[in-house]
Design a protein around this motif. Sequence first.
Motif, PDB file in Angstrom:
ATOM      1  N   MET A   1       0.849  -1.176   0.000  1.00 13.38           N
ATOM      2  CA  MET A   1       0.000   0.000   0.000  1.00 13.38           C
ATOM      3  C   MET A   1       0.890   1.232   0.000  1.00 13.38           C
ATOM      4  N   THR A   2       0.427   2.292  -0.636  1.00 12.12           N
ATOM      5  CA  THR A   2       1.162   3.547  -0.692  1.00 12.12           C
ATOM      6  C   THR A   2       0.485   4.581   0.192  1.00 12.12           C
ATOM      7  N   TYR A   3       1.285   5.193   1.054  1.00 12.41           N
ATOM      8  CA  TYR A   3       0.792   6.268   1.910  1.00 12.41           C
ATOM      9  C   TYR A   3       1.357   7.579   1.399  1.00 12.41           C
ATOM     10  N   VAL A   4       0.498   8.587   1.281  1.00  7.10           N
ATOM     11  CA  VAL A   4       0.924   9.914   0.847  1.00  7.10           C
ATOM     12  C   VAL A   4       0.563  10.895   1.953  1.00  7.10           C
ATOM     13  N   PHE A   5       1.574  11.645   2.418  1.00 13.16           N
ATOM     14  CA  PHE A   5       1.382  12.635   3.472  1.00 13.16           C
ATOM     15  C   PHE A   5       1.809  13.991   2.947  1.00 13.16           C
ATOM     16  N   ASN A   6       1.094  15.037   3.379  1.00 13.77           N
ATOM     17  CA  ASN A   6       1.550  16.371   3.001  1.00 13.77           C
ATOM     18  C   ASN A   6       2.710  16.768   3.904  1.00 13.77           C
ATOM     19  N   MET A   7       3.403  17.817   3.538  1.00 14.53           N
ATOM     20  CA  MET A   7       4.631  18.214   4.210  1.00 14.53           C
ATOM     21  C   MET A   7       4.417  18.461   5.706  1.00 14.53           C
ATOM     22  N   HIS A   8       3.351  19.137   6.074  1.00 12.98           N
ATOM     23  CA  HIS A   8       3.106  19.452   7.486  1.00 12.98           C
ATOM     24  C   HIS A   8       2.894  18.175   8.298  1.00 12.98           C
ATOM     25  N   ASP A   9       2.078  17.254   7.787  1.00 13.36           N
ATOM     26  CA  ASP A   9       1.849  15.994   8.489  1.00 13.36           C
ATOM     27  C   ASP A   9       3.131  15.176   8.594  1.00 13.36           C
ATOM     28  N   VAL A  18       8.677   6.654   9.202  1.00 12.62           N
ATOM     29  CA  VAL A  18       9.855   5.792   9.119  1.00 12.62           C
ATOM     30  C   VAL A  18       9.469   4.357   9.469  1.00 12.62           C
ATOM     31  N   GLU A  19       8.650   4.176  10.475  1.00  9.76           N
ATOM     32  CA  GLU A  19       8.188   2.834  10.833  1.00  9.76           C
ATOM     33  C   GLU A  19       7.431   2.193   9.679  1.00  9.76           C
ATOM     34  N   LEU A  20       6.572   2.965   9.021  1.00  9.06           N
ATOM     35  CA  LEU A  20       5.831   2.428   7.873  1.00  9.06           C
ATOM     36  C   LEU A  20       6.789   2.006   6.764  1.00  9.06           C
ATOM     37  N   ALA A  21       7.782   2.838   6.480  1.00  6.35           N
ATOM     38  CA  ALA A  21       8.745   2.514   5.426  1.00  6.35           C
ATOM     39  C   ALA A  21       9.542   1.263   5.797  1.00  6.35           C
ATOM     40  N   GLN A  25       6.093  -0.620   3.573  1.00  8.81           N
ATOM     41  CA  GLN A  25       5.088   0.212   2.922  1.00  8.81           C
ATOM     42  C   GLN A  25       5.765   1.331   2.126  1.00  8.81           C
ATOM     43  N   ARG A  26       5.115   1.762   1.056  1.00 10.27           N
ATOM     44  CA  ARG A  26       5.610   2.917   0.306  1.00 10.27           C
ATOM     45  C   ARG A  26       5.090   4.175   0.985  1.00 10.27           C
ATOM     46  N   VAL A  27       6.006   5.089   1.290  1.00  8.62           N
ATOM     47  CA  VAL A  27       5.649   6.333   1.957  1.00  8.62           C
ATOM     48  C   VAL A  27       6.124   7.484   1.083  1.00  8.62           C
ATOM     49  N   GLN A  28       5.183   8.335   0.693  1.00  5.12           N
ATOM     50  CA  GLN A  28       5.509   9.479  -0.144  1.00  5.12           C
ATOM     51  C   GLN A  28       5.102  10.760   0.566  1.00  5.12           C
ATOM     52  N   VAL A  37       8.797  13.471  -2.669  1.00  7.91           N
ATOM     53  CA  VAL A  37       9.787  12.633  -1.999  1.00  7.91           C
ATOM     54  C   VAL A  37       9.168  11.297  -1.667  1.00  7.91           C
ATOM     55  N   GLU A  38      10.007  10.241  -1.755  1.00  6.56           N
ATOM     56  CA  GLU A  38       9.571   8.926  -1.310  1.00  6.56           C
ATOM     57  C   GLU A  38      10.604   8.401  -0.328  1.00  6.56           C
ATOM     58  N   LEU A  39      10.133   7.906   0.817  1.00 11.51           N
ATOM     59  CA  LEU A  39      11.041   7.349   1.824  1.00 11.51           C
ATOM     60  C   LEU A  39      11.417   5.928   1.432  1.00 11.51           C
ATOM     61  N   ASN A  40      12.731   5.640   1.498  1.00 12.58           N
ATOM     62  CA  ASN A  40      13.237   4.305   1.204  1.00 12.58           C
ATOM     63  C   ASN A  40      14.091   3.833   2.363  1.00 12.58           C
TER      64      ASN A  40
END
Length: 89
Positions: A1-9, A18-21, A25-28, A37-40
């Motif tokens: 699943m891909t999670y997308v968060f705005n900059m403030h969140d 970081v835990e999700l990544a 999980q894909r974290v953007q 940005v995507e966390l890897n």
Amino acid sequence: MTYVFNMHDAKTKLSKLVELAESGQRVQIARNGKVVVELNVVAKKSRPLFGEFKPLNIWTSEDFDEPVQEWIDAFAISQSELELQSNKK
């Protein structure tokens, strides 16, 4: 699943992201609704254990321990200068 968060969140929930990544999980992170940005997760590298190093193929020439002519010449000049200085005293 891909999670997308705005900059403030993302700023307020960084440790959760970081835990999700780390869990796979894909974290953007998005700015103004656009993903920037995507966390890897960085792959962990373990240190080699004793004896696990590959052998080194080292080559040395037959004359590696012979005196270098430039050094002989330089030493001879400095030696003669020292002798001249000691004779002046």
